[in-house]
Design a protein around this motif. Sequence first.
Motif, PDB file in Angstrom:
ATOM      1  N   ARG A 283       0.211 -75.060 -12.689  1.00  0.00           N
ATOM      2  CA  ARG A 283       0.122 -73.626 -12.445  1.00  0.00           C
ATOM      3  C   ARG A 283      -0.002 -72.883 -13.778  1.00  0.00           C
ATOM      4  NH1 ARG A 283       0.562 -72.268  -7.356  1.00  0.00           N
ATOM      5  NH2 ARG A 283       1.353 -73.839  -5.890  1.00  0.00           N
TER       6      ARG A 283
ATOM      7  N   LEU B   9      -5.917 -76.349  -8.893  1.00  0.00           N
ATOM      8  CA  LEU B   9      -6.520 -76.739  -7.617  1.00  0.00           C
ATOM      9  C   LEU B   9      -6.969 -75.507  -6.830  1.00  0.00           C
ATOM     10  CD1 LEU B   9      -4.141 -79.633  -6.498  1.00  0.00           C
ATOM     11  CD2 LEU B   9      -6.547 -79.834  -7.159  1.00  0.00           C
ATOM     12  N   GLU B  10      -6.210 -74.428  -6.937  1.00  0.00           N
ATOM     13  CA  GLU B  10      -6.603 -73.190  -6.258  1.00  0.00           C
ATOM     14  C   GLU B  10      -7.873 -72.608  -6.880  1.00  0.00           C
ATOM     15  OE1 GLU B  10      -2.673 -71.007  -4.605  1.00  0.00           O
ATOM     16  OE2 GLU B  10      -2.557 -71.572  -6.725  1.00  0.00           O
ATOM     17  N   LEU B  11      -8.018 -72.754  -8.196  1.00  0.00           N
ATOM     18  CA  LEU B  11      -9.248 -72.301  -8.846  1.00  0.00           C
ATOM     19  C   LEU B  11     -10.441 -73.126  -8.354  1.00  0.00           C
ATOM     20  CD1 LEU B  11      -8.131 -71.672 -12.548  1.00  0.00           C
ATOM     21  CD2 LEU B  11      -8.119 -70.093 -10.601  1.00  0.00           C
ATOM     22  N   ASP B  12     -10.229 -74.418  -8.193  1.00  0.00           N
ATOM     23  CA  ASP B  12     -11.295 -75.274  -7.673  1.00  0.00           C
ATOM     24  C   ASP B  12     -11.694 -74.842  -6.268  1.00  0.00           C
ATOM     25  OD1 ASP B  12     -12.905 -77.813  -8.117  1.00  0.00           O
ATOM     26  OD2 ASP B  12     -11.862 -78.342  -6.262  1.00  0.00           O
ATOM     27  N   GLU B  13     -10.711 -74.478  -5.447  1.00  0.00           N
ATOM     28  CA  GLU B  13     -11.009 -74.020  -4.088  1.00  0.00           C
ATOM     29  C   GLU B  13     -11.814 -72.726  -4.109  1.00  0.00           C
ATOM     30  OE1 GLU B  13     -10.638 -75.413  -1.177  1.00  0.00           O
ATOM     31  OE2 GLU B  13      -9.828 -77.211  -2.105  1.00  0.00           O
ATOM     32  N   ALA B  14     -11.522 -71.844  -5.054  1.00  0.00           N
ATOM     33  CA  ALA B  14     -12.278 -70.591  -5.158  1.00  0.00           C
ATOM     34  C   ALA B  14     -13.747 -70.868  -5.456  1.00  0.00           C
ATOM     35  CB  ALA B  14     -11.673 -69.705  -6.244  1.00  0.00           C
TER      36      ALA B  14
ATOM     37  N   VAL C 111     -13.672 -67.746  -9.874  1.00  0.00           N
ATOM     38  CA  VAL C 111     -12.569 -68.467 -10.521  1.00  0.00           C
ATOM     39  C   VAL C 111     -11.826 -67.552 -11.482  1.00  0.00           C
ATOM     40  CG1 VAL C 111     -12.017 -70.319 -12.138  1.00  0.00           C
ATOM     41  CG2 VAL C 111     -13.599 -70.741 -10.252  1.00  0.00           C
TER      42      VAL C 111
ATOM     43  N   ALA D 283      -9.614 -65.150  -9.737  1.00  0.00           N
ATOM     44  CA  ALA D 283      -8.444 -65.765  -9.118  1.00  0.00           C
ATOM     45  C   ALA D 283      -7.404 -66.210 -10.131  1.00  0.00           C
ATOM     46  CB  ALA D 283      -8.874 -66.969  -8.273  1.00  0.00           C
TER      47      ALA D 283
ATOM     48  N   VAL E 280      -1.007 -69.347 -10.536  1.00  0.00           N
ATOM     49  CA  VAL E 280      -2.101 -69.917  -9.748  1.00  0.00           C
ATOM     50  C   VAL E 280      -2.392 -71.329 -10.255  1.00  0.00           C
ATOM     51  CG1 VAL E 280      -4.534 -69.698  -9.122  1.00  0.00           C
ATOM     52  CG2 VAL E 280      -3.087 -67.657  -9.266  1.00  0.00           C
ATOM     53  N   SER E 281      -2.575 -72.261  -9.349  1.00  0.00           N
ATOM     54  CA  SER E 281      -2.808 -73.644  -9.759  1.00  0.00           C
ATOM     55  C   SER E 281      -4.287 -73.884 -10.041  1.00  0.00           C
ATOM     56  CB  SER E 281      -2.340 -74.612  -8.664  1.00  0.00           C
ATOM     57  OG  SER E 281      -3.244 -74.616  -7.580  1.00  0.00           O
TER      58      SER E 281
ATOM     59  N   ALA F  24      -2.344 -79.780  -9.915  1.00  0.00           N
ATOM     60  CA  ALA F  24      -1.391 -78.811  -9.377  1.00  0.00           C
ATOM     61  C   ALA F  24      -0.765 -77.944 -10.470  1.00  0.00           C
ATOM     62  CB  ALA F  24      -0.301 -79.542  -8.593  1.00  0.00           C
TER      63      ALA F  24
END
Length: 255
Positions: free
Chosen positions: A90, A38-43, A27, A30, A35-36, A88
Amino acid sequence: MVEIKTDTALELMREAGRVVANALAAVRAAAAPGVSLLELDEAARAVLDEAGARSPFLGYRPAFAPVPFPAVICASVNDAVAHGIPTAYRLRDGDLVSIDCGAELDGWNGDAAVSFTVGTPRPADLALIETTRRALEAGIAAATVGHRLGDVSHAIGTVARRGGYGMPADFGGHGIGRRMHEDPHLPNRGRPGRGLPLRHGLVLAIEPMLMAGGRDAHRTDPDGWTLRTTDGSRAAHVEHTVAVTEDGPRILTLP
């Protein structure tokens, strides 16, 4: 009921803790402006999936929560102290971000949190994060056989108060093991020499939460989860899962 873990259980918890550490590292790597959350959660999800671990955060619903938690990390930005739901939003240059993550592997849990800045840091944010880190270190150092739970709380609170920071009342660390939250509750302030005696095999999630405004007041967002400072000041949150052992404190959530 407080469960004392066997040495075999501590080794299994160490494996879960390693997954948590790797997820937090992913995280942090990333995180950048644009960067959102949600993208950190995906990482973090990718790390847990690769390790075959389950998230104890996802779907978790304690008594105070109106809805189950929808993510594998808590992502708290700027004036959010803890329990932030990834959205979402960023990241922007200068944001202060606190990420909390857990993992369950082979029936045992690990839990840890980090705070960091994105892009160009504010000196005040760096000082807040550093003091929060020192409070965690003080709490870990006090987690030794022969001490009591109040000694850990007192060590954390002393560092925070000397720095002029506030701490949200009623929030703190906890026991951890087969479940993410177990007895005992670990306040971030307390009187030395009081409370549960610390024994070999007791495992605690030690987690200072400091607020820059110096006040202890906080509020909860309409989402029922996100904890914020009432004065808009920034906050930091760091955490490790720590085993009390005859050889001294053992951090189970290091990489």
